[in-house]
Write a protein that holds these residues in place. Structure first.
Motif, short mmCIF file in Angstrom:
data_model
loop_
_atom_site.label_atom_id
_atom_site.label_comp_id
_atom_site.label_asym_id
_atom_site.label_seq_id
_atom_site.Cartn_x
_atom_site.Cartn_y
_atom_site.Cartn_z
N HIS B 56 1.10 -1.45 -0.36
CA HIS B 56 0.10 -0.02 -0.17
C HIS B 56 1.29 0.94 0.04
CE1 HIS B 56 0.40 0.45 4.27
NE2 HIS B 56 1.48 0.07 4.56
N ASP B 57 0.57 2.18 -0.32
CA ASP B 57 1.04 3.48 -0.65
C ASP B 57 0.53 4.96 -0.20
OD1 ASP B 57 3.14 5.69 -0.32
OD2 ASP B 57 3.52 5.20 -2.67
N CYS B 58 -0.34 5.18 -1.32
CA CYS B 58 -1.40 6.72 -1.15
C CYS B 58 -2.30 5.81 -0.28
CB CYS B 58 -1.80 6.53 -2.31
SG CYS B 58 -3.01 6.29 -2.96
N ARG B 59 -2.71 5.06 -0.67
CA ARG B 59 -4.30 4.67 0.39
C ARG B 59 -5.27 5.60 -0.35
NH1 ARG B 59 -4.28 1.87 6.28
NH2 ARG B 59 -2.31 0.10 5.55
N GLU B 60 -5.09 6.17 -1.48
CA GLU B 60 -6.26 7.83 -1.95
C GLU B 60 -6.84 6.72 -3.67
OE1 GLU B 60 -4.60 10.72 -2.54
OE2 GLU B 60 -4.98 11.78 -0.61
N ILE B 62 -4.81 6.27 -6.06
CA ILE B 62 -4.66 6.27 -6.94
C ILE B 62 -2.56 5.99 -7.31
CG2 ILE B 62 -5.46 9.15 -7.13
CD1 ILE B 62 -2.76 10.27 -6.17
N CYS B 63 -2.27 5.48 -6.69
CA CYS B 63 -1.11 4.89 -7.18
C CYS B 63 -0.47 3.38 -7.50
CB CYS B 63 -0.18 5.03 -5.96
SG CYS B 63 -0.50 3.97 -4.54
N GLY B 64 -1.74 2.57 -7.67
CA GLY B 64 -1.82 1.53 -7.64
C GLY B 64 -0.92 0.25 -7.31
N THR B 65 -0.20 0.62 -5.79
CA THR B 65 0.97 -0.17 -5.35
C THR B 65 -0.54 -1.29 -4.83
OG1 THR B 65 1.82 2.01 -4.76
CG2 THR B 65 2.21 0.35 -3.05
N CYS B 66 -2.28 -1.10 -3.76
CA CYS B 66 -2.20 -1.49 -3.08
C CYS B 66 -3.19 -3.21 -3.91
CB CYS B 66 -3.89 -0.78 -2.57
SG CYS B 66 -4.34 -0.25 -3.26
N GLY B 67 -3.35 -3.64 -3.50
CA GLY B 67 -4.14 -4.98 -4.68
C GLY B 67 -4.14 -6.50 -4.32
N THR B 83 -8.36 -1.36 -3.37
CA THR B 83 -8.48 -1.78 -2.06
C THR B 83 -8.85 -0.98 -1.40
OG1 THR B 83 -7.21 -4.00 -3.34
CG2 THR B 83 -7.45 -3.88 -0.95
N CYS B 84 -7.56 -0.01 -2.01
CA CYS B 84 -7.38 1.03 -0.41
C CYS B 84 -8.56 1.76 0.18
CB CYS B 84 -6.58 2.11 -0.21
SG CYS B 84 -6.48 2.99 -2.06
N GLN B 85 -9.69 1.98 -0.81
CA GLN B 85 -10.77 2.74 -0.79
C GLN B 85 -11.97 1.61 -0.78
OE1 GLN B 85 -11.25 6.34 -2.04
NE2 GLN B 85 -8.95 5.61 -0.80
S1 FES Z 1 -2.87 2.15 -1.54
FE1 FES Z 1 -2.35 3.92 -4.24
S2 FES Z 1 -3.93 2.91 -4.82
FE2 FES Z 1 -4.38 2.33 -3.18
#
Ligand code: FES
Lengths: 219, 257
Positions: B56-60, B62-67, B83-85
């Protein structure tokens, strides 16, 4: 090795070619149940079996089948290898339904093709013992009679109907998917193509199924 | 709400993983899915257990890290959501939630729920550069672009490269991702200059990395958190076919061989 897109292009071109074949084959077959005598069908069968141009096309057609089947199997194994560890829970709900089963319906069609070729194509060309009919004093193989005899068996009829339904499932995905693989996706036409794909699948399937059904129940 | 979680635990790429069961009580319906996992990790740490590794990274969104692969679907049940949203109100009290990592040969597992998605970076790298003039920043709108084209390019550029398309595709194909990247440049005049070369190189890289072949099941489009359309895939096919047939190949003199 071809790239993944090239393989898909080959698959779709061959698939579209096979669909045109299905339409030609269907229209010839329908003469058997539409026309009052078997003569039209027998003459057509004779033409298809002897005309040199058709003979060349026949080789092309077999080639088309072989290429489509070969690459279909290659794609299946490559795709299978792309996910060595599958999910414990897998919700397939978001996939279009028949696209999931192309290899399965394809395998059934292949089995059907083998039975079909053996019973009609091989018998008329190679194994002999065909019934004979006379049209305007000339002797022809009575392909029509062969078909009529075969479909008088309820088991044989049901076998055909079942296999043809699976062919319909294959076709439902086929046409629109082939266009997508060829890069034909357009905000104006694609919704129509998707409907047309289903329409084509339904028409071809009902057309083919009508033949054993009509022969069994009516002729 | 009370939940039972079945989570994939795996030490590293070399070891065999397995599911572990965890029970969570009193989770707020307002918390996000990742916050729920934070609560679980907090608990595990307090119990002197190894916390669950997840990206996870941005938790917004927009970054595409979570999944995470949640109950059989990438990023869970909510359409157009990362996933973060995703929020716990989308689940019911007493639910059993199965959480797995993306599974694809091209995405090896690093640990627990984290996979290595550098294959995507390699594809982007293979795409190469775009030619732009250096010097002063150009005037805005100095190159006229049809509105629809710029809209479509923008929609394609919304791809965050999370890998949900690969994760959900029954063939583990990366076509939606690659086609979004090919499209957002191919649609704009600035990207046209290297378009033919770019599409061929990116597709070649994608094949080389062991992604599957697209069979047009369209699951990717349904599961994409950014609603990237499969019309991008058709566009890439078009670009690829055009490039293969019409693109000139350099002569020996031009390549310097
Ligand atoms: S943590 Fe960045 S898109 Fe989900």
């Amino acid at each position: 090795m071809y790239s993944s897109i090239t393989k898909k292009v080959i698959m779709s071109l061959m698939g579209l070619f096979l669909i045109t074949f299905l339409l030609v084959h269907l229209s010839l077959n329908l003469t058997l149940i539409i026309s009052s005598s078997k003569d039209t069908f027998n003459l057509a069968a004779h033409f298809m079996g002897t005309n040199p141009v058709v003979k060349v096309l026949e080789v092309v057609l077999f080639g088309g089948f072989i290429i489509h089947i070969f690459w279909g199997i290659v794609l299946f194994f490559q795709n299978w290898a792309a996910r060595p560890h599958s999910y414990a829970v897998w919700n397939h709900s978001q996939e279009t339904f028949f696209s999931k089963y192309m290899i399965h319906t394809g395998a059934l069609i292949l089995a059907f093709l083998a039975i079909h070729l053996l019973d009609f194509w091989y018998k008329s060309r190679f194994s002999g013992g065909m019934p004979i009919t006379q049209i305007d004093g000339i002797k022809y193989d009575d392909m029509g009679q062969l078909v009529l005899d075969k479909f008088k068996s309820p088991a044989y009829c049901s076998l055909y109907v079942i296999f043809l339904i699976f062919m319909g499932f294959h076709l439902d995905h086929a046409f629109q998917s082939a266009l997508q693989s060829l890069g034909i996706n357009h905000s104006k036409y694609t919704p129509f193509f998707k409907k047309f794909s289903r329409f084509l699948a339904v028409v071809i399937t009902i057309g083919y199924i009508s033949i054993p059904i009509v022969i069994y129940f009516i002729l | 709400m009370n939940l039972t979680l079945k989570i994939w635990r795996q030490k590293n790429a070399g070891t065999k993983g397995k599911f572990e069961k965890y029970k969570l009580t009193d989770i707020s319906t307002e918390s996000s899915f990742l916050e729920m996992l934070d609560v679980l990790n907090e608990k595990l740490i307090n119990e002197n257990q190894e916390p669950i590794a997840f990206d996870h990274d941005c938790r917004e969104g927009i970054c595409g890290t979570c999944g995470l692969y949640i109950n059989g679907r990438p990023h869970g049940p909510e359409k157009g959501t990362t996933t973060c949203q995703l929020h716990m109100r989308k689940f019911k009290d007493g639910d059993v939630i199965t959480i797995e990592p993306w599974r694809a040969k091209a995405f090896p597992i690093v640990r627990d729920l984290i996979v290595d998605r550098s294959a995507f970076d390699l594809i982007l790298q293979a795409g190469g550069y775009t030619s732009v003039n250096t010097g002063n920043a150009p005037d805005a709108n100095s190159i006229p672009i049809p509105k629809l084209d710029s809209d479509r390019a923008f929609e394609s550029a919304a791809c965050i490269g999370c890998g949900a398309c690969v994760a959900t595709c029954k063939n583990a194909s990366a076509m939606l991702f690659v086609s979004a990247k090919v499209s957002h440049l191919a649609l704009l005049p600035q990207g046209r200059i290297e378009a033919a070369e770019r599409v061929q190189k990116m597709v070649a890289k994608m094949d080389e990395l062991g992604f599957g072949n697209c069979t047009n099941t369209y699951a990717c489009e349904m599961e994409c958190p950014k609603n990237i359309s499969v019309s991008n895939i058709a566009r890439m096919n078009r670009e690829f076919i055009k490039a293969k047939i019409f693109a000139e190949v350099p002569t020996a003199v031009e390549t310097g061989d």
